[in-house]
Design a protein around this motif. Sequence first.
Motif, mmCIF file in Angstrom:
data_model
loop_
_atom_site.group_PDB
_atom_site.id
_atom_site.type_symbol
_atom_site.label_atom_id
_atom_site.label_comp_id
_atom_site.label_asym_id
_atom_site.label_seq_id
_atom_site.Cartn_x
_atom_site.Cartn_y
_atom_site.Cartn_z
ATOM 1 N N ASP A 28 8.965 -9.085 37.349
ATOM 2 C CA ASP A 28 8.136 -10.067 37.262
ATOM 3 C C ASP A 28 6.519 -9.765 36.941
ATOM 4 O O ASP A 28 5.713 -10.110 36.293
ATOM 5 N N ASP A 29 6.373 -8.258 37.807
ATOM 6 C CA ASP A 29 4.995 -7.600 37.537
ATOM 7 C C ASP A 29 4.759 -7.358 35.966
ATOM 8 O O ASP A 29 3.790 -7.539 35.555
ATOM 9 N N GLN A 30 5.803 -6.697 35.425
ATOM 10 C CA GLN A 30 5.828 -6.401 34.166
ATOM 11 C C GLN A 30 5.614 -7.392 33.275
ATOM 12 O O GLN A 30 4.736 -7.555 32.236
ATOM 13 N N ARG A 31 6.182 -8.710 33.589
ATOM 14 C CA ARG A 31 6.111 -9.714 32.655
ATOM 15 C C ARG A 31 4.469 -10.124 32.683
ATOM 16 O O ARG A 31 3.779 -10.718 31.721
ATOM 17 N N HIS A 32 4.231 -10.443 33.839
ATOM 18 C CA HIS A 32 2.955 -10.646 34.410
ATOM 19 C C HIS A 32 1.672 -9.927 33.638
ATOM 20 O O HIS A 32 0.900 -10.451 32.965
#
Length: 249
Positions: A20-24
Amino acid sequence: MQRYFVKESAKDEYFTITGDDQRHISKVMRMAPGNFIICVDSKGNSAECEIAEITDEKITAKIVKWIEGSPELPVQVTIVSGLPKGDKLELVIQKGTELGAYEFIPFISARSIVKWDAKKADKKLDRWNKICKEAAEQSHRTILPAVTAPVQLQELIKLAESYDQKLIAFEESAKEGEASMLSQTLQQLKRGQSLLIVFGPEGGLTEQEVTALQEQGFITCGLGPRILRTETAPLYALAAVSYHFELMG
């Protein structure tokens, strides 16, 4: 500067960010190589990093400098909340994280109106932990508080054995004007030690629950002369801990 908790330690002066952090970072913040972020590892160490590479699977961030100091409370405070109605527990988790709580343990109390649905347990826990993570990042925490699955009374008693101090925020104590036990407990608590505080749901704790906890070393305390809501009381207690250890010097 955006802050992200990274599960793995840095390797060769680089952090790898996935999920999720990569996508954020890539989709929501639309960052690019050369942008700066703060990464916090699993041991609570934080570093200013420069994004070196962005792919569909991961982001690689190079450590520029480690950040000294810690915003964490000098004692570990665990909040035990009797399962309340609606989204009140979400508020406790969000604001409690901002105020420095170390862990949250939902408690299935006799007077909890909400019934814990085991079928929806994973989804609920994921939501609680996501709220906790976002609040920790926003408030520049270096420790990501844990949110456990709800426990029954006997499980709570077993978990409480490892804590240095154990309190029950008890409405009847507040009504009787008890005003010293919280202060006395904080004075006895040393930096690095742990404190567990139990809060009842909307209807409060039963006398049987309070007695069972007292028999295991819990102490009842009031939180001032006013009767606080179940979602307000934990925040009051955390603010009192912060004032005692961080502002009184």
